[in-house]
Design an enzyme around this catalytic site. Structure first.
Site, short mmCIF file in Angstrom:
data_model
loop_
_atom_site.label_atom_id
_atom_site.label_comp_id
_atom_site.label_asym_id
_atom_site.label_seq_id
_atom_site.Cartn_x
_atom_site.Cartn_y
_atom_site.Cartn_z
N SER A 1 26.11 23.39 -10.85
CA SER A 1 27.24 22.33 -10.26
C SER A 1 27.78 22.90 -8.92
O SER A 1 26.82 22.92 -7.97
CB SER A 1 28.49 22.42 -11.36
OG SER A 1 29.17 21.49 -11.19
N ASP B 1 22.35 12.84 -15.41
CA ASP B 1 23.83 13.78 -15.08
C ASP B 1 24.10 13.32 -13.85
O ASP B 1 23.55 13.26 -12.86
CB ASP B 1 23.10 15.24 -14.76
CG ASP B 1 24.31 16.18 -14.25
OD1 ASP B 1 25.65 15.51 -14.35
OD2 ASP B 1 24.12 17.25 -13.95
N HIS C 1 25.81 17.40 -18.10
CA HIS C 1 25.91 18.33 -17.09
C HIS C 1 25.69 19.68 -17.26
O HIS C 1 25.93 20.72 -16.56
CB HIS C 1 26.99 17.83 -16.31
CG HIS C 1 27.52 18.82 -14.91
ND1 HIS C 1 26.30 18.70 -14.21
CD2 HIS C 1 28.47 19.70 -14.68
CE1 HIS C 1 27.02 19.35 -13.00
NE2 HIS C 1 28.11 19.93 -13.55
#
Length: 450
Positions: free
Chosen positions: A293, A350, A413
């Site tokens: 991320s 995602d 995610h």
């Protein structure tokens, strides 16, 4: 069937909650998916409705535990034999020397194990970070540098942590934030670490001494504020009308901002890499930067910084999971010119991998400007929202896994989802291998249903 009294229901539910909270302390998935159950405090003693509500709540929690445990076990089973393959003289190929040509589709098993191995280092950042806003160490690592890799329970790695890393928010805070809880305005927080391989057998297996830089994803309020600053900014700090390399403002701020009491992440990375090169410069070295991320974005910036700062720098490779876009087309060209190799692991489901901004010149399935009118495309570029994906892509999909019960934003995610998908992926024509397991660990099953 005999109905449970309120105290028995409460005890049963409390035990289930206690187990879930214990399990969630090491699983970002659990923190994101757990929903508060219905309370039994206001239910009648012998109500059929109360029994049904509590039963449904426990079932929902069990499904969540099952989902996370499956991912966890699938990952653990796959990395059990990580150290079996000796890379030897092929280590540069697996680090991306030829852009992983012929290794991604179908996915080479040795490369799979290396990806999962680096995923463990990212997992350690989440397990080490103190997420508790009531804790005096909120925003820091819960473990000392000496014990971090062991305490995070990722298994033996052969690496030793040599430096902690912190990121600082550069956004000016309004004065009214002084009256808010401290955790809301925490500007500097622990973001990851640098670790160097010291085990002789592992160095022999890898074919070189590997240096890992691992970054976690977004965790604090101020990091979320930086994430929302989606416009591009020049790397050289001056206006160039979009002609030079530009990156997302918030990511660059987190990488370069500092406080009087804390150097910037950029300064810490440079200082540690300088020390590593000075200590081990006479032997083969690789620098592998990995993150999830926000950590994936910072890994890309750190790789660019290392490659452009140090003359004759070691080979720099990025292995990123679920990363957002970072820079424009010029930035991508600079990355390619520097020789930095980037492997982006992307889940098609995602949404984080599809932001920020618009992609102007590639075939990504996300929003792109190729089909837009020329005036609107020019507007996007003028607003400094024109991005370009960098590196090579390993594209996966949550929908291809028969073991994922949820496909919501958080699950798609989650780092554990990415590791699960890497473990199961075979090729674009055979998305998920049949050998992936769905069994729960015995210990987890026994504790879940006490």
């Amino acid at each position: 069937m005999r109905m449970l009294c309120k105290s028995q229901l409460s005890l049963s539910l409390s035990k289930s909650l206690l187990h879930i909270l214990q399990y969630s302390s090491s699983s970002p998935t659990m923190r994101l998916q757990l929903r508060p159950p219905c309370t039994t405090r206001f239910l009648p003693r012998h109500s059929h409705h109360s029994h049904r509500v509590v039963t449904q709540s426990v079932k929902r929690m069990r499904l969540t535990v099952t989902n996370s445990a499956v991912l966890h076990q699938s990952f653990e089973c796959s990395v059990g034999a990580v150290n079996s393959a000796k890379l030897g003289n092929k280590w540069m190929e697996y680090q991306g020397l030829y852009n992983w040509d012929g290794l991604l589709d179908p996915l080479d098993d040795t490369l799979r194990n290396e990806i999962l191995r680096y995923g463990k280092f990212v997992e350690a950042t989440y397990r080490s970070f103190d997420f508790d806003p009531d804790s005096p160490t909120y925003g820091d690592s819960k473990f000392s540098p000496k014990n971090l890799l062991n305490r995070s329970e990722i298994g033996y790695t052969g690496y030793e942590l040599t430096s902690n890393l912190r990121a600082t928010c550069g956004v000016g805070l309004p004065r009214w934030l002084d009256r808010t809880p401290a955790w809301m305005s925490t500007r500097s927080s622990w973001i990851g670490y640098v670790a160097v391989c010291q085990d002789k057998d592992e160095i022999a297996r890898l074919g070189r001494r590997d240096v890992v830089i691992a970054f976690r994803g977004t965790a604090t309020c101020m990091e979320w504020v930086e994430n929302l600053r989606a416009t591009l900014t020049s790397l050289v700090g001056s206006t160039n009308n979009g002609g030079g390399p530009m990156v997302e403002s918030g990511f660059w701020s987190l990488y370069t901002s500092k406080l009087p009491s804390c150097p910037s992440l950029q300064e810490m990375v440079r200082a540690e890499i300088r020390r590593v090169i000075r200590s081990y410069g006479d032997e083969p070295i690789s620098i592998t930067i990995t993150g999830h991320s926000l950590g994936a974005a910072l890994a890309t910036l750190a790789a660019y910084d290392i490659a452009t700062t140090f003359d004759h720098a070691p080979m720099v490779t990025v292995v990123s999971f679920g990363g957002p876009r970072v820079g424009n087309t010029s930035f991508r060209c600079q990355m390619e010119k520097s020789g930095t190799k980037i492997l982006r692991i992307v889940n098609s489901d995602d949404v984080i991998t599809k932001v920020p901004g618009f992609v102007i010149d590639n075939n990504d399935v996300a929003v792109k400007t190729a089909g837009l009118p020329s005036w609107l495309r020019q507007r996007v570029e003028a607003m400094q929202l024109g991005y370009a994906d960098v590196g090579q892509e390993l594209r996966l999909s949550s929908r291809e896994s028969p073991y994922l019960y949820k496909n919501d934003v958080a699950t798609c995610h989650d780092l554990q989802t990415y590791l699960h998908l890497v473990n199961g992926f075979v090729s674009s024509t055979c998305p998920f291998r049949a050998t992936a397991t769905r069994m729960l660990e015995r210990q987890t099953r026994e504790k879940a249903f006490i």
